[in-house]
Design an enzyme around this catalytic site. Structure first.
Site, mmCIF file in Angstrom:
data_model
loop_
_atom_site.group_PDB
_atom_site.id
_atom_site.type_symbol
_atom_site.label_atom_id
_atom_site.label_comp_id
_atom_site.label_asym_id
_atom_site.label_seq_id
_atom_site.Cartn_x
_atom_site.Cartn_y
_atom_site.Cartn_z
ATOM 1 N N ARG A 1 0.860 -1.179 0.000
ATOM 2 C CA ARG A 1 0.000 0.000 0.000
ATOM 3 C C ARG A 1 0.895 1.228 0.000
ATOM 4 N NH1 ARG A 1 -3.219 -2.787 -1.638
ATOM 5 N NH2 ARG A 1 -5.246 -3.387 -0.810
ATOM 6 N N GLU B 1 -3.680 7.338 -4.485
ATOM 7 C CA GLU B 1 -4.138 6.765 -5.766
ATOM 8 C C GLU B 1 -5.473 7.381 -6.171
ATOM 9 O OE1 GLU B 1 -4.101 2.487 -5.667
ATOM 10 O OE2 GLU B 1 -2.047 2.448 -4.945
ATOM 11 N N HIS C 1 -0.970 0.545 -10.077
ATOM 12 C CA HIS C 1 -1.636 -0.488 -9.256
ATOM 13 C C HIS C 1 -2.125 -1.634 -10.151
ATOM 14 C CE1 HIS C 1 -3.671 -1.241 -5.133
ATOM 15 N NE2 HIS C 1 -3.414 -2.398 -5.744
ATOM 16 N N VAL D 1 -1.136 -6.858 -9.856
ATOM 17 C CA VAL D 1 -1.998 -8.028 -9.695
ATOM 18 C C VAL D 1 -2.673 -8.434 -11.012
ATOM 19 C CG1 VAL D 1 -4.179 -6.833 -9.183
ATOM 20 C CG2 VAL D 1 -3.624 -8.934 -7.978
HETATM 21 O O1 3PY Z 1 -5.168 -7.558 -3.394
HETATM 22 C C1 3PY Z 1 -4.884 -6.392 -3.089
HETATM 23 O O2 3PY Z 1 -5.072 -5.956 -1.941
HETATM 24 C C2 3PY Z 1 -4.305 -5.505 -4.088
HETATM 25 O O3 3PY Z 1 -4.007 -4.365 -3.809
HETATM 26 C C3 3PY Z 1 -4.074 -5.996 -5.463
HETATM 27 O O4 3PY Z 1 -3.048 -5.281 -6.053
#
Ligand code: 3PY
Length: 340
Positions: free
Chosen positions: A256, A285, A303, A306
């Site tokens: 974060r 963000e 971000h 993922v």
């Molecule tokens: O899964 C999460 O908390 C994310 O921030 C994905 O990037």
């Protein structure tokens, strides 16, 4: 709480699980009645929830299918948002994300309701991207690429790439993501040390050495952040903490943004204290600090560490598994606050 067969559970959902396999959605439709509302700002969703509770409630669960890129976020998931659900007996909340800093877990615990996250599916993708970002930062790939695009050939008088085999990686936060990053980077020859609130059982350390927070600062060549954002970790990395690190440290953050004081990071990059930073997350963000954008020594992702083509399907599945477990046993699969 176990749901008895004479109850007809109703579930409120935010957005449709449009990527999850249809058979898993069909299976759940046999177990509960679903009502959906659409994503909007916090206050608009609060209104939609209150209306749904009044017209269709009570609901036993509220699950949320939004990803990290679709704005506006309806967060925070607080009393103002979900109070009408909680007050009418809703016992389970779940949204996508390994992190849950957008949820008022204290409020949920005080009301005896579960919040369930999705720790597994984001971890795989985020760990892969983190490994890539560590290698990019070690190699100074952003500077090299900028040179190549500007028509400049390789200039060996510039700082050369750092060798992973001679470098120590300090991991802060040894949960699902930290553990995977540790394994990935040991394959590239890095020595891995880690700091976590509690030491892991020896069979889970898999070659990583548990050290103090101070040791992470003074021994690491690269520090990768994998801790949650909370009152203890906000601005964990500030000016004073950067000063205690090795000169020329590399910082990687896929956790974060607010774990780092961004002004202090920009200052440390400008002074050379921090050699490079590879970042996927930011303090404010979707804004990225102009100093991070201007620096030649940063590798920046929006971000998206993922994100890949299978992620949404798998994350939606993980949310549905939380719900299925709750409907069958009274407890979601991945509880953050064990109120049972
Ligand atoms: O899964 C999460 O908390 C994310 O921030 C994905 O990037």
């Amino acid at each position: 709480m176990t749901l008895t067969s004479d109850m007809e559970p109703k579930v409120l959902i935010l957005n449709a699980p449009d990527k999850a396999p249809s058979d898993s959605v069909a299976r759940l439709k046999e177990m509960a009645e679903f009502y959906s509302i659409e994503q909007a700002s916090h206050d608009a969703v609060a209104g939609r929830i209150a209306e749904a509770v009044k017209e269709k409630g009570p609901f036993v669960a509220f699950i949320v299918f939004i990803n990290w890129w679709s704005r506006p976020f309806p967060w925070p998931m607080d009393e103002a948002l979900v109070g009408p659900l909680v007050e009418t007996g809703c016992k389970m909340f779940s949204a996508g994300g390994a992190g849950y800093d957008f949820v008022d877990v204290k409020y949920m615990s005080s009301k005896g309701v579960y919040y369930a996250n999705t720790p597994k599916m984001p971890a795989l993708r985020t760990a892969d991207s983190t490994a890539m970002m560590i290698l990019q930062a070690l190699r100074g790939s952003s500077e090299r690429e900028a040179d190549a695009r500007a028509g400049k050939w390789f200039d060996p008088s510039k700082p050369l790439a750092k060798d992973a085999r001679c470098s120590t990686l300090g991991i802060i936060g040894m949960g699902n993501i930290g553990k995977l990053v540790s394994e990935h980077m040991q394959h590239f020859g890095m020595k891995v040390i880690y700091y976590n609130r509690n030491r892991l059982p020896p069979d889970e350390e898999k070659g990583a050495e548990y050290v103090s927070f101070e040791d992470i600062l003074v021994r690491s060549d690269v520090i990768s952040l994998h801790c949650p954002l909370n009152e203890d970790t906000r601005h964990l990395f500030n000016k004073e903490v950067f000063n205690r690190m090795k000169d020329g440290i590399i910082i990687v953050n896929t956790s974060r943004g607010a774990v780092i004081d961004e002004n202090a990071l920009v200052e440390a990059l400008d002074s050379g204290k921090v050699l490079r930073a590879a970042l996927d997350v930011y303090e404010f963000e979707p804004q990225i600090h102009p100093g991070l954008i201007a620096s030649k020594h940063t590798t920046l992702f929006p971000h998206a560490a993922v994100a890949n083509e299978t992620f949404e399907r798998d994350q939606q599945m993980e949310i549905l598994l939380n719900l299925e477990s709750f409907l069958k046993t009274g407890k979601p699969m991945h509880v953050v606050n064990d109120v049972s």
